[in-house]
Each structure stands twice: as structure tokens, then as C-alpha cells.
Design a protein around this motif. Structure first.
Motif, mmCIF file in Angstrom:
data_model
loop_
_atom_site.group_PDB
_atom_site.id
_atom_site.type_symbol
_atom_site.label_atom_id
_atom_site.label_comp_id
_atom_site.label_asym_id
_atom_site.label_seq_id
_atom_site.Cartn_x
_atom_site.Cartn_y
_atom_site.Cartn_z
ATOM 1 N N MET A 1 0.802 -1.213 0.000
ATOM 2 C CA MET A 1 0.000 0.000 0.000
ATOM 3 C C MET A 1 0.842 1.274 0.000
ATOM 4 N N THR A 2 2.129 1.183 0.327
ATOM 5 C CA THR A 2 2.964 2.387 0.339
ATOM 6 C C THR A 2 3.211 2.909 -1.068
ATOM 7 N N LYS A 3 2.944 2.101 -2.092
ATOM 8 C CA LYS A 3 3.194 2.508 -3.474
ATOM 9 C C LYS A 3 2.187 3.525 -3.990
ATOM 10 N N VAL A 4 1.146 3.809 -3.214
ATOM 11 C CA VAL A 4 0.166 4.800 -3.677
ATOM 12 C C VAL A 4 0.572 6.218 -3.276
ATOM 13 N N LYS A 5 1.713 6.360 -2.641
ATOM 14 C CA LYS A 5 2.155 7.687 -2.201
ATOM 15 C C LYS A 5 2.306 8.621 -3.397
ATOM 16 N N GLY A 6 1.773 9.815 -3.267
ATOM 17 C CA GLY A 6 1.835 10.795 -4.336
ATOM 18 C C GLY A 6 0.671 10.714 -5.301
ATOM 19 N N MET A 7 -0.054 9.591 -5.300
ATOM 20 C CA MET A 7 -1.192 9.428 -6.217
ATOM 21 C C MET A 7 -2.509 9.809 -5.571
ATOM 22 N N VAL A 8 -2.551 9.746 -4.245
ATOM 23 C CA VAL A 8 -3.782 10.027 -3.516
ATOM 24 C C VAL A 8 -3.484 11.083 -2.462
ATOM 25 N N PRO A 9 -4.504 11.772 -1.951
ATOM 26 C CA PRO A 9 -4.282 12.749 -0.891
ATOM 27 C C PRO A 9 -3.617 12.101 0.327
ATOM 28 N N ASP A 10 -2.935 12.923 1.117
ATOM 29 C CA ASP A 10 -2.163 12.396 2.252
ATOM 30 C C ASP A 10 -3.024 11.600 3.220
ATOM 31 N N THR B 1 -2.910 -3.705 5.580
ATOM 32 C CA THR B 1 -1.744 -4.555 5.347
ATOM 33 C C THR B 1 -1.769 -5.188 3.964
ATOM 34 N N GLY B 2 -2.588 -4.651 3.077
ATOM 35 C CA GLY B 2 -2.632 -5.199 1.730
ATOM 36 C C GLY B 2 -3.698 -6.261 1.585
ATOM 37 N N VAL B 3 -3.399 -7.289 0.792
ATOM 38 C CA VAL B 3 -4.365 -8.326 0.462
ATOM 39 C C VAL B 3 -4.826 -9.077 1.703
ATOM 40 N N MET B 4 -6.145 -9.300 1.798
ATOM 41 C CA MET B 4 -6.695 -10.109 2.885
ATOM 42 C C MET B 4 -6.721 -11.571 2.448
ATOM 43 N N PRO B 5 -5.920 -12.441 3.097
ATOM 44 C CA PRO B 5 -5.906 -13.851 2.685
ATOM 45 C C PRO B 5 -7.173 -14.573 3.115
ATOM 46 N N ILE B 6 -7.440 -15.695 2.476
ATOM 47 C CA ILE B 6 -8.519 -16.578 2.912
ATOM 48 C C ILE B 6 -8.087 -17.222 4.227
ATOM 49 N N LYS B 7 -8.970 -17.214 5.202
ATOM 50 C CA LYS B 7 -8.631 -17.778 6.502
ATOM 51 C C LYS B 7 -8.251 -19.250 6.360
ATOM 52 N N GLY B 8 -7.095 -19.582 6.915
ATOM 53 C CA GLY B 8 -6.588 -20.947 6.817
ATOM 54 C C GLY B 8 -5.734 -21.187 5.592
ATOM 55 N N GLU B 9 -5.691 -20.177 4.669
ATOM 56 C CA GLU B 9 -4.908 -20.313 3.440
ATOM 57 C C GLU B 9 -3.855 -19.201 3.349
ATOM 58 N N GLU B 10 -3.443 -18.691 4.499
ATOM 59 C CA GLU B 10 -2.511 -17.560 4.513
ATOM 60 C C GLU B 10 -1.201 -17.863 3.790
ATOM 61 N N GLY B 11 -0.790 -19.133 3.802
ATOM 62 C CA GLY B 11 0.478 -19.512 3.186
ATOM 63 C C GLY B 11 0.506 -19.352 1.678
ATOM 64 N N LYS B 12 -0.640 -19.149 1.049
ATOM 65 C CA LYS B 12 -0.683 -19.034 -0.412
ATOM 66 C C LYS B 12 -0.404 -17.619 -0.913
ATOM 67 N N ILE B 13 -0.413 -16.631 -0.010
ATOM 68 C CA ILE B 13 -0.316 -15.240 -0.437
ATOM 69 C C ILE B 13 1.001 -14.945 -1.147
ATOM 70 N N ASP B 14 2.109 -15.463 -0.647
ATOM 71 C CA ASP B 14 3.400 -15.182 -1.291
ATOM 72 C C ASP B 14 3.419 -15.683 -2.727
ATOM 73 N N GLU B 15 2.876 -16.866 -2.959
ATOM 74 C CA GLU B 15 2.829 -17.422 -4.310
ATOM 75 C C GLU B 15 1.901 -16.595 -5.199
ATOM 76 N N VAL B 16 0.800 -16.153 -4.632
ATOM 77 C CA VAL B 16 -0.154 -15.329 -5.373
ATOM 78 C C VAL B 16 0.492 -14.025 -5.818
#
Length: 865
Positions: free
Chosen positions: A368-377, A388-403
Motif C-alpha cells: 500500500m505504500t506505493k500509492v504515495k503521491g497518487m492520492v491525498p495524504d 496490510t494489503g491483500v486479505m488472505p482466505i482464513k486458513g490459506e494464509e500460506g498461499k499469499i506469497d505465491e499469489v
């Protein structure tokens, strides 16, 4: 003190007891009603406004009190607490569940809130009067304070009717976050998995199901820090949903299941995106649809709605012609992604292909820090520090890095569109096939969509939404002419109906209840509800800016609109033209205004073209048009003698020359109230090399402008037609109609240096091109006039002090009409000479305009000019 002591008189304790008892009842009723109305949730605004009201009353009560503490606190409680109830109620009904027209027209909730407050004020005055024995002269102190209190009341509760964009139809829709929630992955045939959230009614059963595909993250993870201010707005304390919950809290309590899916390559879903709406992504829609139909909560009836990309995904879903998909409601979407969003007029739009593209890249990366300068402060702080970014499916948190690793190979919209020289330029290769700007988006699947005769469609557009508003009218009209049930609403909003951007708006927060209106539509088409009035009302509703009210109709363009012409004249004047006189109100021969283009001209970042600013809840504003006048070539009329309404797409026909082979031409229609006040009405733009009529924006039709070194000339004058975005606008008597031409919009469009644009795109590489056009010649003589065409409702405009000699009617008549399909007829109008309009489908009119017969007539008319 002496003054106050002199004002006192004796009071009767018995009377005091009665007043205090009434105050206690008043406080109890106010608090109970407040909690019943907003489900026990005080919003920050309701608390703050309540505190302000309390402070005002506190000032009343605290002036010079020398009384028993019991009496003091009794009076204070009678004055303070009810304010929280009132402000909580007014905020609730203005911004959550109701529209203020319903309340103003007699809603029991709104009426009760006002009654409670008025009674409380009366009791409070009585309590002060009796408690402290004040004589009538003390009212000179109390009365101004009460005026302040009622002023705050009126400012908080937006009045209805002409200053509010509330819906024309009152349809009660409950609001609740009570549901059964499920989240899981759905496996696609190629092995990739899509993340899915389901919001289901608390009572098990089979329900019509809303299927919502999004590329903007179905849910965000939440920083669980105790200091996180967003945490209080989270339903579960660990996630924050910017989109789905707004739908679910209205649809689920209305008897629907709501299913939201992250599309391939976004959110918590796997896979990558070689381009938006790739063939694989579209196949995913069908796989998910079939999966939903097999679930125990679905009754076999599917609807889809959403804003922007999400709405377009629903269009693709319906284009499959699956019999389960009964109705869709796309909101604020580009009908033609190339023309309406990425390159309107053939000019690359930075608000879309830079800002928006970078924004979605940030979402896809999970950072989410990449939106700096594109949106109001404030929005950056919310996204970067609280989410914290993408909300993982509960119980499937380990898949986020691959996604997220899959997402890294998503297409780069910015670099590909910057190289796009026309609508037929290949911008991506998918499965060995090149895809152009014409190959994806709603316009690419219209044939299939129009063949789905069982489908009902509700299109919602916004006057200040990039070029999408023009696409909304075209989309609606095409579907209607194809025999589908099509409905359209266009309001004074930014993208997504997030803000009311009319310069006349009382409140920037829309009072139009978008979600209740969507439920009304689907209640009729998915549930067969009989109280929606969907079939009884006109197909189309639109807001007239300036008049500030809703209007309705059945066809666009409107049947009672005539095209009124105004000519560019001497000394920056727009010259009125009326039929029936002996000559054109223009000088004979070759006459042109020489102008030195200003390449620093712009319209500001918070314009109709910058989607990210709309998403960040910024109000589209053109409030500085007067100060930007010196950057433009301006033509203005005399003051209007009477009010004027235009509804449609204004057109500027330019005859011009320049000392370069290309240029970006930006045209603005404005209302000039005074030297200091100039209101934006609408705009259009055109890349000069794309001037072919009708516009195709194909590279094969790109034609360089003839270079003129010493103008103006007779033989190098080019005809450029700039069609502006449609609008319905009310000009007030006394104001002037104004057209401003500019060579750039540095805040929103790329490659204003037109010849850099050509070399960058690889066109005409052998020519020794000048750096940029240094001179324009805008023609305004009888040989080559430049003309503003206005779609005027009712009588033609008249102007104060207009002594212009009007010209003759054009020698070639347009009375001849094409043959129409059986059952359709023409309607003639006699407005300012001979004109024709049609009750036939727009397609028939366009077909005739493309015929050789019509082109011959136009050629003769041009020659006559």
C-alpha cells in the motif's frame, strides 16, 4: 451578577419539578430513538456535531448562573443530550439508509427526529426560565444562541428538492451487517484459484444471488494495532472492506446472497494478467458462475452489479448469454476503453494510463505504500499505515506469497498505452494473438450482449466521470434499440457516484442512495417485486446541472432538442446566427485569428479525467477557469437575454491551420458569469492527426496537418470536429456562453508536444518535424467559419444588445430522410429553419449519415459556406 440578580423573580418549586420530569422523558426518548435509528453506532461526525450543539446550549445555560447545582445540571442535561440524538439521526438519514427527499416528504423517522428536537428546545427554555426565574428581557441573550443552534441544524440536515440529488423514487431498503460469512478458494480449470467471499442471509435457504467480480481487492487486511483508527469501522476487527460490504449490507437483509470474487491476477487470487479482460479471465467468470449455481444458497437467479471494472465484468458475464443471468447494473464504466478512458480524442490520458495504472499496480503488489503521491495524504496514511494489503482466505494464509509472485508478471498498462498510436495498435499479445484497444471492454462484446434478449440492464453514469458519461448514453441507447430492457440514470457525480460535483450543489456528499436504487432494480427483475415502479417510470433519468433537479425521458438525444449555431467572430466574440436574413454574420473572404499556443495550460489534478482522485473521494472541481483564461483562445457571447438549457453533446467545428503536422486541441464550454466567475460546463479534445470524420482513431486514418509557415492561407485550411462530452446544463440569464481553446492539459494528458507524439509513436519518421506548433490560425470568415453547435431545449438563445445581422438559411436542405424499418416513422420539426429529427433508432440515423447521399449533401453545404 447584579444585572442577572435584577432579572430574577420568584418561581414555584412545583412547576420546576414538572419541567425537570419532562426534560428527563425528553432525554430518554431522544437517546432511545438515536440508538434505534443507527443501531447503537455513533459516527464521528454525529458525535462532533452533537458536541458543537452542546457547546452552544452550554453557553446559554452557563451565563452568570448562581443557582443550586441540582437545578444547574438538570437544565444542562435537558439541553445537551438531545443534540446527540438529533445529529446522529440527521447524519444517519442523510448518508446511510435514507434519501432526504423521503424524509422531507414526510418520513416518520425524520419527522419524529425534528419533533423531538423542537419539543426539547421548548422544554429547555422553560427549564432555564423557571429554574432561574429570569424575566423576558433575558431572552435577548437566549434568542441569538437559539438562532445559531437552528442554523447548525439546517446546515447538517440537507434540505430536499432543488439542492439535493436524492432519488426521485422512495424505496425502503434495510441496512444491516448481520449475515453468515464464508470465504474460500474456487479452483479454475488451469489449476489457479480465485479468492471468494460470501455474505449470506442468517436464515439458511435458497436466494437470488448477486455475483460481483472485482480487481480492486475484495477485502483488505487490517493492522490490528490498538491505535488504528480504521479498526472501529471493521466488521470483524481484522479486515477492512472498501467495496463489498457497502453492497452486502443492503442486499443481504433484502433477501439476497452476495458473492465477491477477486479476478485473476488481483487480490488474493492466483494467476497473472496479460491484459484486462483476457480470454482466460472471461472463461473464469463462467467457471465461477457454474460453481455459484451449484451452491445450496443459490436459487438459480443471478444478477451482477459494480462500479467501473466490476461493472464491466458483469457485462462480460451477461454477454455469455447464460440463462441464469437475468439482470446487470454496471455503474460508471467506460463503454469504449480506448475512446472513453485511455485516449479520448486520440490523446493519451495520463489520469488513466499513469495514475490509475500505478494505483492498480500497487493493489496487485499488496504494498500500500506505493500509492504515495497518487492520492491525498489522508488516504495514503489510511492505506499505507492502517491496511496490510491483500486479505488472505482464513486458513490459506500460506498461499499469499505465491499469489503475489504471480501478480508480478501482470501487464504494464502505462508503457503499452504510451506506445499506442491508434485504436488498432496491438498493445498486448495473448495466446499468440495480438489484442488492440478495440478488442476489450464493453464495446468489444456488444454483439453478444445485444443478442441476450432476456437480459435487463440498468446503467448508472455520472456527468463528471471522464469520457464514460458519453459511453453510458451510447450503451443504453444501443441496448434499447436492440430490444433489451434498458434503463439509465445520469447524475452530477464523480466516478462511482462518490461526490456531487455540481458547482451549485448544497452538499458534496450525494444524497442519491445508489445501493437502495440497485436493490429496487434487482427486486423487480430477480424477485418479481410489484412495488418498485420500475416499469411505470421512464427509461431514463438525468440531472440538469444549474437547475439542480432530476428530469426524465425515453431517448437520447432528446426529441425536443434543436441544434443552434454560433460563429467565432471578431475580437473573441461568439456571434449569434438566425435564419431569414441576407448574409452570414461574418467577414467575407479569408479571416483568421492568429494564436500562440500555451503548452502549460491545464485543468488541475482533480478533474474528470483522474480516476484516482475520484477514488480518493475528491470533488471534481474546475473553479479556477477564470484565471486559466489567459492560457486559452477565448470566444464569448453577449449576455443571455433569458435562461437557456442545453442537453446533449455540444460540437465545435473548427477551420484551422498550424505550423506543425499535429497538435492536441482541447475545447471547453463554459458559462461566464463575470470576469471573476467562469463555470465549467463540459469539454472535448482531439488530436489533429485523427481529424477524419467520423472519427475512427485508427492508425490507418492518421493524417498529418499541412504545415503552414505564413498563414492564414486559402488552400491549407483543415476541418476539425471536436465533439464534447454530453451534458445537461442550465445557463442563467445575464451570463455569457463561452468557448475556450487550449493546446494542452498538462495535468491530465500526455504528449502535448504533438510532434514529439508523432516521433514517439514512430509515425512519419522521415519528416523533419518542428518541435511543436508555435502558431495556430483559427478561421472565422465566410469562406471557412468556425462554429459552436449547441443542443438547445426549447427556444433558440437570444442575447442582450444583439444587433448582429443574421445570415441566410443554408441553400441545401436536410429535409430528405432515409427509409426506415417498418413500424418506425420520422417526426419533422420547424425550429429555426428546416430541420429533421427522428423517432427511429440511432443506428438508422447514423447509417444514413454514413451514406454517400448524405456526404454529397454535406459537401455541397461546405462549398456553399
Amino acid at each position: 451578577m447584579a444585572l442577572l440578580n435584577g432579572l430574577k423573580h420568584e418561581y414555584q418549586p412545583g412547576t420546576l419539578d414538572v419541567v425537570l420530569q419532562l426534560q428527563a422523558v425528553y432525554v430518554a426518548v431522544g437517546v432511545l430513538f438515536n440508538f434505534a435509528s443507527i443501531l447503537g453506532k455513533f459516527t464521528p461526525r454525529s458525535v462532533l456535531t452533537g458536541i458543537f450543539g452542546m457547546a452552544v446550549h452550554g453557553l446559554i445555560v452557563a451565563i452568570g448562573f448562581e443557582a443550586d447545582k441540582k437545578l444547574y445540571y438538570g437544565a444542562v442535561m435537558g439541553l445537551f443530550i438531545p443534540n446527540i440524538a438529533y445529529y446522529g439521526i440527521s447524519y444517519h438519514f442523510n448518508n446511510r439508509a435514507k434519501n432526504d427527499l423521503a424524509g422531507y416528504a414526510g418520513s416518520w423517522s425524520w419527522s419524529l427526529a425534528i419533533i423531538i428536537n423542537v419539543v426539547g428546545v421548548c422544554l429547555a427554555i422553560g427549564g432555564v426560565w423557571i429554574s432561574f426565574g429570569l424575566r423576558p428581557s433575558f431572552l435577548f441573550v437566549i434568542y441569538p444562541m437559539l438562532l445559531i443552534k437552528f442554523y447548525v441544524m439546517s446546515a447538517t440536515a440537507t434540505s430536499a428538492g432543488q439542492v439535493s440529488d436524492c432519488c426521485w423514487n422512495v424505496y425502503e431498503v434495510p441496512t444491516s451487517q448481520r449475515w453468515r460469512f464464508k470465504a474460500q478458494y474456487i479452483k479454475m480449470p488451469d489449476g489457479k484459484e480465485l479468492a471468494c467471499d460470501m455474505y449470506l442471509p442468517t436464515k439458511p435457504g435458497k436466494y437470488p444471488t448477486m455475483l460481483h467480480f472485482t480487481r480492486y481487492n475484495r477485502n483488505f487486511g487490517l493492522n490490528t494495532s490498538l491505535m488504528n483508527p480504521v479498526k472501529s469501522m471493521s466488521a470483524d476487527g481484522i479486515s477492512f472492506n472498501m467495496r463489498s460490504v457497502k453492497y452486502a449490507e443492503r442486499f443481504v437483509p433484502s433477501g439476497y446472497a452476495w458473492v465477491t470474487v477477486d479476478v485473476r491476477g488481483t487480490g488474493a487470487s492466483g494467476g497473472s494478467r496479460p491484459v484486462d479482460f483476457s480470454p482466460q479471465e472471461v472463461k473464469d467468470y463462467q467457471t465461477v458462475l457454474q460453481w455459484v449455481l451449484e451452491q445450496d444458497f443459490c436459487n438459480g437467479k443471478i444478477g451482477s452489479c459494480g462500479i467501473s471494472y466490476d461493472g464491466m465484468a458483469g457485462i462480460y458475464l451477461a454477454a455469455s448469454k447464460h440463462p441464469a443471468v437475468k439482470a446487470i447494473a454496471p455503474v460508471c464504466f467506460p463503454y469504449d476503453i480506448y475512446e472513453d478512458m485511455c485516449a479520448p480524442g486520440g490523446l493519451a490520458c495520463g489520469g488513466a494510463i499513469e495514475d490509475y495504472a500505478a494505483f492498480v499496480k500497487a493493489l496487485e503488489s499488496g504494498d500500500m505504500t506505493k500509492v504515495k503521491g497518487m492520492v491525498p495524504d489522508n488516504m495514503y496514511n489510511l492505506m499505507a499505515h492502517n491496511l496490510t494489503g491483500v486479505m488472505p482466505i482464513k486458513g490459506e494464509e500460506g498461499k499469499i506469497d505465491e499469489v503475489l509472485k504471480d501478480h508480478a508478471s501482470n501487464w504494464d498498462m502505462t508503457s503499452l498505452y504510451e506506445k499506442c498510436s491508434g485504436k488498432d495498435t496491438v498493445i498486448a499479445t495473448v495466446g499468440g494473438k495480438g489484442m488492440t484497444g478495440a478488442d476489450f471492454g464493453p464495446s468489444a462484446v456488444m454483439a453478444d450482449l445485444k443478442a441476450n434478449k432476456q437480459l435487463a440492464v440498468y446503467t448508472i453514469g455520472a456527468w463528471y466521470d471522464a469520457g464514460a458519461v458519453g459511453g453510458a448514453f451510447k450503451f443504453h441507447q444501443e441496448l434499447k434499440e436492440a430490444g433489451l430492457k434498458s434503463k439509465l440514470t445520469v447524475g452530477p457525480w464523480s466516478h462511482g457516484c462518490r461526490k456531487n460535483c455540481s458547482p451549485f450543489a448544497f452538499d458534496e456528499n450525494p444524497k442519491f442512495d445508489l445501493y437502495a436504487e440497485l436493490v429496487r432494480f434487482f427486486d423487480f427483475h430477480l424477485k418479481g417485486a410489484t412495488d418498485t415502479l420500475i416499469e411505470e417510470e421512464p427509461d431514463m433519468h438525468f440531472w440538469t446541472i444549474g437547475a439542480e433537479h432530476w428530469r426524465s425521458g425515453y431517448n437520447w438525444p432528446l426529441m425536443d432538442v434543436s441544434t443552434e449555431r454560433m460563429f467565432f467572430g471578431n475580437k473573441g466574440k461568439l456571434v449569434n446566427f438566425q435564419a431569414g436574413s441576407s448574409k452570414l454574420p461574418l467577414p467575407p473572404g479569408v479571416t483568421a485569428d492568429e494564436w500562440l499556443p500555451d503548452y502549460e495550460a491545464g485543468t488541475g489534478r482533480v478533474s474528470r479525467w483522474n480516476y484516482v482522485q475520484h477514488i480518493a473521494m475528491q470533488v471534481v472541481s474546475y473553479s479556477d477557469r477564470a484565471s486559466r483564461g489567459p492560457q486559452c483562445l477565448v470566444y464569448a457571447s453577449l449576455p443571455l437575454e433569458k435562461d437557456l438549457v442545453i442537453s446533449g453533446s455540444p460540437v465545435v467545428d473548427l477551420r484551422m491551420e498550424m505550423d506543425a503536422t499535429d497538435a492536441g486541441i482541447f475545447v471547453y464550454l463554459e458559462e461566464e458569469v463575470s470576469d471573476e466567475v467562469v463555470r465549467y460546463v463540459t469539454e472535448g479534445q482531439l488530436r489533429a492527426s485523427h481529424r477524419k470524420r467520423p472519427s475512427t482513431y485508427l492508425t490507418s486514418d492518421v493524417k498529418p496537418m499541412p504545415v503552414v509557415k505564413d498563414g492564414p492561407s486559402k488552400d491549407k485550411v483543415e476541418h476539425l470536429t471536436v465533439k464534447m462530452q454530453p451534458v445537461s446544463y442550465y445557463f442563467r440569464a445575464g451570463s455569457r456562453i463561452r468557448v475556450s481553446l487550449a493546446a494542452a492539459d498538462v495535468d491530465n494528458f500526455l504528449w502535448h508536444d504533438a510532434d514529439q507524439c508523432l516521433t514517439h509513436f514512430g509515425l512519419f519518421p522521415d519528416q523533419n518535424l518542428p518541435k511543436r506548433a508555435t502558431k495556430w490560425w483559427v478561421h472565422r470568415g465566410q469562406t471557412a467559419p468556425s462554429v459552436l453547435e449547441l443542443p438547445v431545449e426549447g427556444d433558440a438563445p437570444t442575447f442582450v444588445g444583439d444587433v448582429t445581422v443574421a445570415g441566410p438559411e443554408r441553400p441545401v436542405s436536410l429535409d430528405k430522410k432515409p427509409a426506415l424499418p417498418k413500424g418506425m416513422s420520422w417526426r419533422s420539426q420547424k425550429i429555426k429553419g428546416r430541420r429533421w429529427s427522428s423517432s427511429a433508432p440511432m443506428a438508422a440515423v447514423e447509417e444514413y449519415k454514413g451514406s454517400e447521399e448524405y456526404k454529397t449533401l454535406l459537401a455541397k453545404q461546405d462549398a456553399a459556406e
